[in-house]
Design a protein around this motif. Structure first.
Motif, PDB file in Angstrom:
ATOM      1  N   TYR A   1       0.840  -1.212   0.000  1.00 36.87           N
ATOM      2  CA  TYR A   1       0.000   0.000   0.000  1.00 36.87           C
ATOM      3  C   TYR A   1       0.870   1.256   0.000  1.00 36.87           C
ATOM      4  CZ  TYR A   1      -3.916  -3.044   1.131  1.00 36.87           C
ATOM      5  OH  TYR A   1      -4.866  -4.030   1.087  1.00 36.87           O
ATOM      6  N   GLU A   2       1.984   1.173   0.703  1.00 33.92           N
ATOM      7  CA  GLU A   2       2.894   2.330   0.729  1.00 33.92           C
ATOM      8  C   GLU A   2       3.453   2.593  -0.669  1.00 33.92           C
ATOM      9  OE1 GLU A   2       5.579   2.449   4.021  1.00 33.92           O
ATOM     10  OE2 GLU A   2       6.988   3.751   2.973  1.00 33.92           O
ATOM     11  N   TYR A   3       3.835   1.508  -1.331  1.00 36.36           N
ATOM     12  CA  TYR A   3       4.380   1.656  -2.678  1.00 36.36           C
ATOM     13  C   TYR A   3       3.313   2.223  -3.623  1.00 36.36           C
ATOM     14  CZ  TYR A   3       6.475   0.665  -7.157  1.00 36.36           C
ATOM     15  OH  TYR A   3       6.965   0.798  -8.425  1.00 36.36           O
ATOM     16  N   TYR A   4       2.086   1.716  -3.471  1.00 32.81           N
ATOM     17  CA  TYR A   4       0.988   2.213  -4.310  1.00 32.81           C
ATOM     18  C   TYR A   4       0.812   3.722  -4.082  1.00 32.81           C
ATOM     19  CZ  TYR A   4      -3.648   2.716  -6.383  1.00 32.81           C
ATOM     20  OH  TYR A   4      -4.703   3.119  -7.150  1.00 32.81           O
ATOM     21  N   ALA A   5       0.811   4.119  -2.807  1.00 33.38           N
ATOM     22  CA  ALA A   5       0.626   5.538  -2.489  1.00 33.38           C
ATOM     23  C   ALA A   5       1.769   6.371  -3.073  1.00 33.38           C
ATOM     24  CB  ALA A   5       0.553   5.720  -0.981  1.00 33.38           C
TER      25      ALA A   5
ATOM     26  N   ASP B   1     -12.581  -5.108  18.329  1.00 32.23           N
ATOM     27  CA  ASP B   1     -12.379  -6.458  17.798  1.00 32.23           C
ATOM     28  C   ASP B   1     -10.919  -6.782  17.505  1.00 32.23           C
ATOM     29  OD1 ASP B   1     -15.015  -6.964  18.003  1.00 32.23           O
ATOM     30  OD2 ASP B   1     -15.466  -6.914  15.846  1.00 32.23           O
ATOM     31  N   ILE B   2     -10.119  -5.748  17.250  1.00 33.95           N
ATOM     32  CA  ILE B   2      -8.691  -5.977  16.995  1.00 33.95           C
ATOM     33  C   ILE B   2      -7.890  -4.940  17.779  1.00 33.95           C
ATOM     34  CG2 ILE B   2      -8.732  -7.096  14.712  1.00 33.95           C
ATOM     35  CD1 ILE B   2      -8.466  -4.320  13.454  1.00 33.95           C
ATOM     36  N   PRO B   3      -6.715  -5.319  18.272  1.00 35.74           N
ATOM     37  CA  PRO B   3      -5.933  -4.356  19.072  1.00 35.74           C
ATOM     38  C   PRO B   3      -5.118  -3.414  18.184  1.00 35.74           C
ATOM     39  CG  PRO B   3      -4.818  -6.462  19.046  1.00 35.74           C
ATOM     40  CD  PRO B   3      -6.052  -6.635  18.195  1.00 35.74           C
ATOM     41  N   ILE B   4      -5.701  -3.053  17.054  1.00 34.08           N
ATOM     42  CA  ILE B   4      -5.021  -2.192  16.077  1.00 34.08           C
ATOM     43  C   ILE B   4      -5.943  -1.008  15.803  1.00 34.08           C
ATOM     44  CG2 ILE B   4      -3.982  -2.064  13.773  1.00 34.08           C
ATOM     45  CD1 ILE B   4      -4.085  -5.258  13.873  1.00 34.08           C
ATOM     46  N   CYS B   5      -5.549   0.146  16.269  1.00 32.07           N
ATOM     47  CA  CYS B   5      -6.416   1.322  16.167  1.00 32.07           C
ATOM     48  C   CYS B   5      -5.759   2.371  15.265  1.00 32.07           C
ATOM     49  CB  CYS B   5      -6.664   1.916  17.559  1.00 32.07           C
ATOM     50  SG  CYS B   5      -7.200   0.698  18.766  1.00 32.07           S
ATOM     51  N   ILE B   6      -6.476   3.458  15.054  1.00 30.24           N
ATOM     52  CA  ILE B   6      -6.026   4.469  14.079  1.00 30.24           C
ATOM     53  C   ILE B   6      -5.503   5.716  14.779  1.00 30.24           C
ATOM     54  CG2 ILE B   6      -6.761   5.910  12.143  1.00 30.24           C
ATOM     55  CD1 ILE B   6      -8.842   3.833  11.435  1.00 30.24           C
ATOM     56  N   SER B   7      -4.243   6.021  14.554  1.00 28.97           N
ATOM     57  CA  SER B   7      -3.632   7.247  15.092  1.00 28.97           C
ATOM     58  C   SER B   7      -4.164   8.468  14.348  1.00 28.97           C
ATOM     59  CB  SER B   7      -2.110   7.217  14.895  1.00 28.97           C
ATOM     60  OG  SER B   7      -1.497   6.336  15.771  1.00 28.97           O
ATOM     61  N   PRO B   8      -4.100   9.626  14.998  1.00 24.86           N
ATOM     62  CA  PRO B   8      -4.546  10.834  14.275  1.00 24.86           C
ATOM     63  C   PRO B   8      -3.527  11.231  13.205  1.00 24.86           C
ATOM     64  CG  PRO B   8      -3.593  11.436  16.396  1.00 24.86           C
ATOM     65  CD  PRO B   8      -3.631   9.930  16.353  1.00 24.86           C
ATOM     66  N   THR B   9      -4.000  11.378  11.977  1.00 26.35           N
ATOM     67  CA  THR B   9      -3.145  11.919  10.914  1.00 26.35           C
ATOM     68  C   THR B   9      -3.951  12.969  10.158  1.00 26.35           C
ATOM     69  OG1 THR B   9      -3.813  10.112   9.448  1.00 26.35           O
ATOM     70  CG2 THR B   9      -1.708   9.853  10.587  1.00 26.35           C
ATOM     71  N   ALA B  10      -3.267  13.979   9.718  1.00 28.20           N
ATOM     72  CA  ALA B  10      -3.946  15.143   9.146  1.00 28.20           C
ATOM     73  C   ALA B  10      -4.385  14.894   7.702  1.00 28.20           C
ATOM     74  CB  ALA B  10      -3.007  16.340   9.193  1.00 28.20           C
ATOM     75  N   LEU B  11      -5.426  15.587   7.317  1.00 23.91           N
ATOM     76  CA  LEU B  11      -5.761  15.811   5.911  1.00 23.91           C
ATOM     77  C   LEU B  11      -5.895  14.559   5.048  1.00 23.91           C
ATOM     78  CD1 LEU B  11      -3.424  18.898   5.488  1.00 23.91           C
ATOM     79  CD2 LEU B  11      -5.882  18.902   5.904  1.00 23.91           C
ATOM     80  N   HIS B  12      -6.840  13.703   5.431  1.00 25.36           N
ATOM     81  CA  HIS B  12      -7.088  12.489   4.658  1.00 25.36           C
ATOM     82  C   HIS B  12      -7.604  12.797   3.253  1.00 25.36           C
ATOM     83  CE1 HIS B  12      -7.525   9.583   8.323  1.00 25.36           C
ATOM     84  NE2 HIS B  12      -6.522  10.415   8.467  1.00 25.36           N
ATOM     85  N   GLY B  13      -8.166  13.979   3.084  1.00 25.80           N
ATOM     86  CA  GLY B  13      -8.740  14.350   1.793  1.00 25.80           C
ATOM     87  C   GLY B  13      -7.718  14.384   0.670  1.00 25.80           C
ATOM     88  N   TRP B  14      -6.480  14.464   1.035  1.00 23.97           N
ATOM     89  CA  TRP B  14      -5.451  14.425  -0.005  1.00 23.97           C
ATOM     90  C   TRP B  14      -5.264  13.022  -0.565  1.00 23.97           C
ATOM     91  CZ3 TRP B  14      -0.630  17.830   1.361  1.00 23.97           C
ATOM     92  CH2 TRP B  14      -1.050  19.165   1.433  1.00 23.97           C
ATOM     93  N   ALA B  15      -5.659  12.016   0.223  1.00 23.12           N
ATOM     94  CA  ALA B  15      -5.473  10.627  -0.220  1.00 23.12           C
ATOM     95  C   ALA B  15      -6.663  10.149  -1.040  1.00 23.12           C
ATOM     96  CB  ALA B  15      -5.270   9.709   0.983  1.00 23.12           C
TER      97      ALA B  15
ATOM     98  N   GLY C   1      -3.743   3.287   2.816  1.00 26.78           N
ATOM     99  CA  GLY C   1      -4.901   2.428   2.551  1.00 26.78           C
ATOM    100  C   GLY C   1      -6.042   3.229   1.959  1.00 26.78           C
ATOM    101  N   LEU C   2      -6.195   4.452   2.452  1.00 28.15           N
ATOM    102  CA  LEU C   2      -7.246   5.331   1.943  1.00 28.15           C
ATOM    103  C   LEU C   2      -6.979   5.656   0.476  1.00 28.15           C
ATOM    104  CD1 LEU C   2      -9.772   6.699   3.058  1.00 28.15           C
ATOM    105  CD2 LEU C   2      -8.337   8.633   3.720  1.00 28.15           C
ATOM    106  N   ALA C   3      -5.735   5.826   0.135  1.00 28.75           N
ATOM    107  CA  ALA C   3      -5.374   6.101  -1.255  1.00 28.75           C
ATOM    108  C   ALA C   3      -5.719   4.890  -2.143  1.00 28.75           C
ATOM    109  CB  ALA C   3      -3.892   6.431  -1.364  1.00 28.75           C
TER     110      ALA C   3
ATOM    111  N   ALA D   1     -10.427  -0.409   3.656  1.00 28.15           N
ATOM    112  CA  ALA D   1     -10.926  -1.648   4.258  1.00 28.15           C
ATOM    113  C   ALA D   1     -10.018  -2.829   3.897  1.00 28.15           C
ATOM    114  CB  ALA D   1     -12.358  -1.913   3.810  1.00 28.15           C
ATOM    115  N   GLU D   2      -9.500  -2.824   2.657  1.00 31.84           N
ATOM    116  CA  GLU D   2      -8.601  -3.902   2.233  1.00 31.84           C
ATOM    117  C   GLU D   2      -7.365  -3.936   3.124  1.00 31.84           C
ATOM    118  OE1 GLU D   2      -8.968  -6.248  -0.174  1.00 31.84           O
ATOM    119  OE2 GLU D   2     -11.017  -5.495  -0.207  1.00 31.84           O
ATOM    120  N   LEU D   3      -6.904  -2.767   3.510  1.00 35.77           N
ATOM    121  CA  LEU D   3      -5.708  -2.679   4.343  1.00 35.77           C
ATOM    122  C   LEU D   3      -5.924  -3.352   5.695  1.00 35.77           C
ATOM    123  CD1 LEU D   3      -3.164  -0.108   4.824  1.00 35.77           C
ATOM    124  CD2 LEU D   3      -4.759  -0.154   6.694  1.00 35.77           C
TER     125      LEU D   3
END
Ligand code: FMN
Length: 329
Positions: A13-17, A74-88, A314-316, A320-322
């Motif tokens: 996903y990083e490479y795709y982005a 359900d999973i111990p993996i949560c989302i950290s705050p990151t700015a400006l998702h609209g760019w993705a 993942g948003l880029a 959900a796939e991520l």
């Protein structure tokens, strides 16, 4: 002949982005500060840790559920705050919020977002949401955000305490572009982030370098929501956080975007979680990219981990796939 490319790990996903986002966006999301020593170290440190597996323990039933501040996820993996998702992606934070609810995990909303926090909460009405805030010089801005978080159904306030001044993001400084953000309603907000980078003086929404532990007491005094301190990197500060009766701490170096040269979070996690014991919950973020990274962090004392950049990547693509990739079991 058509060739299908399957996304099998977060690096994909990083490479795709990297190959699909504009240079400005990619630089903003991926960069660290100065020499990016801490940015790289966050991931390298995970690779140095080895697991000692025990065998023949009947692992046919596996359950990744846990609780954070008494709420089941359900999973111990949560989302950290990151700015400006609209760019993705045009769905912006709403896309990440929907994925968060779908996987029943916790999303930390960012103050500097492409959508208002009310709209993000509207996209995720049932899931666990916390709002990330800064101690702005103008405390009314901070207090107003806390109030809006309460009204919008957020269940926690994550105070970033590692942001006295914006980190020196060299890679970002080399590119230009406009930034559009919501939540803090001031004239010329588009230029806000650029101004921070330029170290100019937009006093109203500048983070306050004079903030102290007394300000944590102040935040506690204006809300009943649990307080999570994000940016603890030492045992000493973790113990002070316990004294100030916050509800949880997040071991974080801001993904290598603030003070360069500090250790990887996974390297300081065990000492911090040992020191605070079960007095408060301890989470971590920084460089978590695989299921075994998650396992290592839990084994070293984290109740849950948080991920930052992968959600943007993942948003880029498709956020959900991520999550499916990361939570694969
Ligand atoms: C583009 C971007 C914006 C970020 N904005 C914030 C922020 O507003 N507040 C904050 O506390 N941390 C912020 N962070 C740091 C993340 O919350 C998190 O600590 C970091 O990304 C975790 O490392 P990882 O990206 O390796 O998972 C940001 C990180 C990125 C990449």
């Amino acid at each position: 002949m058509a060739v299908n490319t399957y996304m099998v790990c977060l690096d994909d996903y990083e490479y795709y982005a990297k190959t699909h986002l504009s240079l400005m966006t990619w630089s903003f999301y991926s960069c660290g500060t100065d020499d990016e020593i801490t940015l790289e170290e966050n991931r390298r440190a995970f690779r140095r840790i080895r697991l000692k597996p025990r065998v023949l323990r009947d692992v046919s039933t596996r359950d990744l559920k846990t609780t954070i501040l008494c709420r089941e996820i359900d999973i111990p993996i949560c989302i950290s705050p990151t700015a400006l998702h609209g760019w993705a992606h045009p769905d912006a934070e709403a896309g990440a919020a929907r994925a968060s609810e779908m996987f029943n995990t916790c999303m930390v909303l960012c103050t500097i977002s492409s959508m208002s926090l009310e709209d993000i909460c509207f996209a995720n009405t049932g899931g666990t949401k916390w709002l990330n805030i800064y101690l702005f010089r103008n405390r009314h801005v901070t207090a107003d955000l806390v109030l809006r978080a309460e009204r919008s159904g957020c269940k926690g306030i994550v105070v970033s305490i590692d942001y006295c001044e914006p980190g020196n993001k060299r890679r970002l400084a080399r590119v230009t572009g406009d930034i559009i953000a919501k939540n803090v309603d001031i004239p010329n907000f588009e230029k806000y982030y650029k101004e921070l980078l330029d170290k100019s003086t937009n006093e109203k929404v500048k983070s306050d370098p004079s903030a102290t532990w007394a300000d944590i007491d102040w935040i506690k005094s204006i809300t009943k929501l649990p307080i999570i301190l994000k940016g603890i990197m030492t045992v000493e500060d973790a113990l002070i956080a316990v004294e100030h009766k916050v509800d949880a701490i997040m071991v974080s170096n801001h993904g290598g975007r603030q003070l360069d040269g500090v250790p990887a979070t996974i390297d300081v996690l065990a000492g911090i979680s040992r020191a605070v014991g079960d007095k408060i919950e301890v989470y971590m973020d920084g460089g978590v990219r695989t299921g075994t990274d998650v396992l290592k962090a839990l084994a070293l004392g984290a109740r849950a981990v948080f991920i930052g950049r992968p959600v943007l990547y993942g948003l880029a693509y498709k956020v959900a796939e991520l999550f499916k990739t990361l939570a694969h079991r």
